[in-house]
Scaffold this motif. Structure first.
Motif, PDB file in Angstrom:
ATOM      1  N   GLY A 296      -1.206  57.562 -21.247  1.00  0.00           N
ATOM      2  CA  GLY A 296      -0.336  58.063 -22.315  1.00  0.00           C
ATOM      3  C   GLY A 296       0.759  57.119 -22.765  1.00  0.00           C
ATOM      4  O   GLY A 296       1.575  57.459 -23.589  1.00  0.00           O
ATOM      5  N   HIS A 297       0.844  55.931 -22.214  1.00  0.00           N
ATOM      6  CA  HIS A 297       1.921  55.004 -22.577  1.00  0.00           C
ATOM      7  C   HIS A 297       1.352  53.599 -22.648  1.00  0.00           C
ATOM      8  O   HIS A 297       1.021  53.005 -21.637  1.00  0.00           O
ATOM      9  CB  HIS A 297       3.029  55.067 -21.526  1.00  0.00           C
ATOM     10  N   ASP A 298       1.207  53.070 -23.842  1.00  0.00           N
ATOM     11  CA  ASP A 298       0.698  51.707 -23.942  1.00  0.00           C
ATOM     12  C   ASP A 298       1.787  50.776 -24.450  1.00  0.00           C
ATOM     13  O   ASP A 298       2.865  51.203 -24.843  1.00  0.00           O
ATOM     14  CB  ASP A 298      -0.561  51.633 -24.808  1.00  0.00           C
ATOM     15  N   ALA A 299       1.517  49.500 -24.412  1.00  0.00           N
ATOM     16  CA  ALA A 299       2.509  48.487 -24.783  1.00  0.00           C
ATOM     17  C   ALA A 299       2.970  48.633 -26.223  1.00  0.00           C
ATOM     18  O   ALA A 299       4.088  48.265 -26.566  1.00  0.00           O
ATOM     19  CB  ALA A 299       1.950  47.091 -24.548  1.00  0.00           C
ATOM     20  N   ALA A 300       2.161  49.185 -27.074  1.00  0.00           N
ATOM     21  CA  ALA A 300       2.525  49.319 -28.484  1.00  0.00           C
ATOM     22  C   ALA A 300       3.605  50.374 -28.694  1.00  0.00           C
ATOM     23  O   ALA A 300       4.268  50.380 -29.724  1.00  0.00           O
ATOM     24  CB  ALA A 300       1.297  49.668 -29.322  1.00  0.00           C
ATOM     25  N   THR A 301       3.809  51.234 -27.734  1.00  0.00           N
ATOM     26  CA  THR A 301       4.832  52.274 -27.892  1.00  0.00           C
ATOM     27  C   THR A 301       6.112  51.961 -27.137  1.00  0.00           C
ATOM     28  O   THR A 301       6.987  52.791 -27.041  1.00  0.00           O
ATOM     29  CB  THR A 301       4.306  53.647 -27.427  1.00  0.00           C
ATOM     30  N   TRP A 302       6.218  50.744 -26.578  1.00  0.00           N
ATOM     31  CA  TRP A 302       7.417  50.354 -25.839  1.00  0.00           C
ATOM     32  C   TRP A 302       8.628  50.358 -26.752  1.00  0.00           C
ATOM     33  O   TRP A 302       8.550  50.002 -27.921  1.00  0.00           O
ATOM     34  CB  TRP A 302       7.200  48.959 -25.251  1.00  0.00           C
ATOM     35  N   SER A 303       9.761  50.755 -26.232  1.00  0.00           N
ATOM     36  CA  SER A 303      10.986  50.825 -27.015  1.00  0.00           C
ATOM     37  C   SER A 303      12.135  50.207 -26.226  1.00  0.00           C
ATOM     38  O   SER A 303      12.204  50.375 -25.009  1.00  0.00           O
ATOM     39  CB  SER A 303      11.308  52.285 -27.321  1.00  0.00           C
ATOM     40  N   PRO A 304      13.055  49.532 -26.917  1.00  0.00           N
ATOM     41  CA  PRO A 304      14.214  48.961 -26.214  1.00  0.00           C
ATOM     42  C   PRO A 304      15.048  50.012 -25.492  1.00  0.00           C
ATOM     43  O   PRO A 304      15.658  49.719 -24.480  1.00  0.00           O
ATOM     44  CB  PRO A 304      15.032  48.303 -27.316  1.00  0.00           C
TER      45      PRO A 304
ATOM     46  N   TRP B 206      18.262  46.386 -22.109  1.00  0.00           N
ATOM     47  CA  TRP B 206      18.909  46.677 -23.382  1.00  0.00           C
ATOM     48  C   TRP B 206      20.305  47.246 -23.159  1.00  0.00           C
ATOM     49  O   TRP B 206      21.274  46.829 -23.780  1.00  0.00           O
ATOM     50  CB  TRP B 206      18.074  47.643 -24.211  1.00  0.00           C
ATOM     51  N   TYR B 207      20.423  48.201 -22.253  1.00  0.00           N
ATOM     52  CA  TYR B 207      21.726  48.812 -22.001  1.00  0.00           C
ATOM     53  C   TYR B 207      22.701  47.828 -21.369  1.00  0.00           C
ATOM     54  O   TYR B 207      23.888  47.830 -21.691  1.00  0.00           O
ATOM     55  CB  TYR B 207      21.569  50.079 -21.151  1.00  0.00           C
ATOM     56  N   ALA B 208      22.209  46.963 -20.494  1.00  0.00           N
ATOM     57  CA  ALA B 208      23.078  45.934 -19.901  1.00  0.00           C
ATOM     58  C   ALA B 208      23.585  44.990 -20.986  1.00  0.00           C
ATOM     59  O   ALA B 208      24.777  44.661 -21.028  1.00  0.00           O
ATOM     60  CB  ALA B 208      22.324  45.162 -18.823  1.00  0.00           C
ATOM     61  N   ALA B 209      22.691  44.560 -21.881  1.00  0.00           N
ATOM     62  CA  ALA B 209      23.099  43.664 -22.969  1.00  0.00           C
ATOM     63  C   ALA B 209      24.062  44.352 -23.911  1.00  0.00           C
ATOM     64  O   ALA B 209      25.053  43.761 -24.342  1.00  0.00           O
ATOM     65  CB  ALA B 209      21.865  43.170 -23.738  1.00  0.00           C
ATOM     66  N   ARG B 210      23.793  45.607 -24.243  1.00  0.00           N
ATOM     67  CA  ARG B 210      24.683  46.345 -25.147  1.00  0.00           C
ATOM     68  C   ARG B 210      26.064  46.517 -24.530  1.00  0.00           C
ATOM     69  O   ARG B 210      27.079  46.302 -25.194  1.00  0.00           O
ATOM     70  CB  ARG B 210      24.077  47.707 -25.484  1.00  0.00           C
TER      71      ARG B 210
ATOM     72  N   ASN C 264      14.659  39.866 -24.848  1.00  0.00           N
ATOM     73  CA  ASN C 264      13.602  38.891 -25.058  1.00  0.00           C
ATOM     74  C   ASN C 264      12.246  39.584 -24.894  1.00  0.00           C
ATOM     75  O   ASN C 264      12.187  40.801 -24.659  1.00  0.00           O
ATOM     76  CB  ASN C 264      13.765  37.681 -24.131  1.00  0.00           C
ATOM     77  N   ALA C 265      11.177  38.842 -25.005  1.00  0.00           N
ATOM     78  CA  ALA C 265       9.828  39.414 -24.947  1.00  0.00           C
ATOM     79  C   ALA C 265       9.511  40.038 -23.593  1.00  0.00           C
ATOM     80  O   ALA C 265       8.593  40.837 -23.477  1.00  0.00           O
ATOM     81  CB  ALA C 265       8.800  38.338 -25.272  1.00  0.00           C
ATOM     82  N   PHE C 266      10.282  39.705 -22.564  1.00  0.00           N
ATOM     83  CA  PHE C 266      10.056  40.241 -21.231  1.00  0.00           C
ATOM     84  C   PHE C 266      10.940  41.450 -20.936  1.00  0.00           C
ATOM     85  O   PHE C 266      10.924  41.972 -19.835  1.00  0.00           O
ATOM     86  CB  PHE C 266      10.294  39.149 -20.183  1.00  0.00           C
ATOM     87  N   GLY C 267      11.731  41.866 -21.908  1.00  0.00           N
ATOM     88  CA  GLY C 267      12.610  43.009 -21.717  1.00  0.00           C
ATOM     89  C   GLY C 267      13.914  42.681 -21.029  1.00  0.00           C
ATOM     90  O   GLY C 267      14.640  43.571 -20.618  1.00  0.00           O
ATOM     91  N   HIS C 268      14.234  41.395 -20.910  1.00  0.00           N
ATOM     92  CA  HIS C 268      15.503  40.987 -20.307  1.00  0.00           C
ATOM     93  C   HIS C 268      16.601  41.041 -21.365  1.00  0.00           C
ATOM     94  O   HIS C 268      16.443  40.488 -22.453  1.00  0.00           O
ATOM     95  CB  HIS C 268      15.416  39.568 -19.738  1.00  0.00           C
TER      96      HIS C 268
END
Length: 106
Positions: A8-16, A22-26, A53-57
């Motif tokens: 039910g969860h594929d890479a195309a549905t990933w969200s920041p 994302w929260y650390a950067a924000r 970045n593309a790795f979610g960092h």
């Protein structure tokens, strides 16, 4: 593969918003923005933003600044170091130690 089950969860549905990065950067961007406002530099960092970045960092984008802004930032950092602001070597690499009297100052 095309016919593999996907839980039910594929890479195309990933969200920041699903990313701790994302929260650390924000949060870091917000803290930096607030410090820049206190230092009167809010207009000097027009490219400041949180990013992933593309790795979610999580990353904080500072962007380009004028030479005058870079000199002012360097002077603020020198003053902070002289006044006792330092990186706490006993905590994780992202922790910053300040004494109560220096907290919230640049």
């Amino acid at each position: 593969m095309p016919h593999e089950p996907t839980d039910g969860h594929d890479a195309a549905t990933w969200s920041p918003v699903d990313s701790e990065g994302w929260y650390a950067a924000r949060n870091a961007t917000t803290a930096l923005r607030d410090a820049l406002v206190r230092a009167g530099l809010e207009k000097d960092f027009p490219y400041l933003r949180a990013d992933l970045n593309a790795f979610g960092h999580g990353l904080v984008e500072l962007g380009r600044v004028s030479p005058d802004t870079a000199e002012r930032l360097a002077e603020l950092l020198r003053l902070a170091l002289v006044s006792g602001f330092r990186r706490d070597r006993d905590h994780d690499e992202h922790a910053t130690a300040t004494s109560e009297k220096h907290e919230g100052r640049i």
